[in-house]
Design an enzyme around this catalytic site. Sequence first.
Site, short mmCIF file in Angstrom:
data_model
loop_
_atom_site.label_atom_id
_atom_site.label_comp_id
_atom_site.label_asym_id
_atom_site.label_seq_id
_atom_site.Cartn_x
_atom_site.Cartn_y
_atom_site.Cartn_z
N SER A 95 0.79 -1.23 0.00
CA SER A 95 0.00 0.00 0.00
C SER A 95 0.82 1.28 0.00
CB SER A 95 -0.96 0.01 1.20
OG SER A 95 -2.01 -0.90 0.99
N LYS A 98 -0.06 3.76 -2.61
CA LYS A 98 -1.11 4.77 -2.46
C LYS A 98 -0.56 6.18 -2.32
CE LYS A 98 -4.58 1.60 -0.52
NZ LYS A 98 -3.93 0.33 -0.17
N SER A 152 -6.01 3.09 4.55
CA SER A 152 -5.42 2.29 3.47
C SER A 152 -6.48 1.49 2.71
CB SER A 152 -4.34 1.34 4.01
OG SER A 152 -3.45 0.96 2.98
N LYS A 268 3.00 6.35 5.39
CA LYS A 268 2.11 5.34 4.82
C LYS A 268 2.63 3.96 5.16
CE LYS A 268 -1.48 3.95 2.72
NZ LYS A 268 -1.46 2.84 3.71
#
Length: 317
Positions: A95, A98, A152, A268
């Site tokens: 992720s 992202k 997420s 993140k």
Amino acid sequence: MLITITAVLFLLAGCQDKNFTNEYDINSSDYAYNIINSSENLTVKPFASNICVVADNVSSDQVNSSLSEAAALFDVDSLEVLYANNATEKLYPASLTKVLTALIALEKGNLDDVITVSANSEIKESGAQLCGFKAGDQITLEQALHGLLMYSGNDAAVAIAEYISGSVEEFANLMNEKAKSLGATNSHFVNPHGLSDEDHYTTAYDLYLIFKEAIKYDKFLEIINTDSWTTTYTLSDGSSKDITFKTTNLYLKGDENAPDGITVIGGKTGTTNAAGSCLILLSQNESSKPYISVILKAENRSILYTQMTELLGEINN
């Protein structure tokens, strides 16, 4: 929790790479080459003049390199690579993908625009993190970005991709174009969320380049620095639903502690079976100097945060 982060915006600089060998064609239309043309003069700005570039590993006795497949720490203000291990190795990003999705959304979208979620957002893959959006639901881009970066949500990623480009496939093309323009040439993306695909990969260094660009946006900084956010969106039947997004970042949650004198602004997280546990962070020292740290493919979350804390400790050394 919202830490004052204005200083970070104008402290972002980079490391000049003496070994950067890419040639620049002054007639090229590729904006990655940063060519400035006017009727009076022509200037070619070296691509690597404001970024760190890793040529070799940079080790430390205080960081256990065996805890992950790749890791790096960049002092963005003082032009130093403080740590690097396999920073240019191609790995699955999970992720952390992202960050690029958010960057493109902030660059091309409008936070107040309303997105109608399609059935494509209802991902069926086992273990996929989902905000719970269903076909016909209406969310703003700002709501989607909070779901994307804080919780997420993979469904938020698809909704953003279709809003920006009309399809996941076209958005992936845009992701690859943007990555290339930033110098992230060892990356290839096929989706906006990071669910595993053998043709979806990046490097710790490329993620630094992408993240460094994303933190130029105030809204990105605001979201990654938020531990909890509640909003109301419209369901497909016209009724309203409240939803609260909570950060997946254990430093922001207070479950992990950064070294003394280091403040984690945000970042993140990412986890899949193929990618392992991953994390990218923006932090600052007591003088508000910014640092970017990234870890790819730690065995589990506990090991991930153990190594990240070791990395952040290098800021004070």
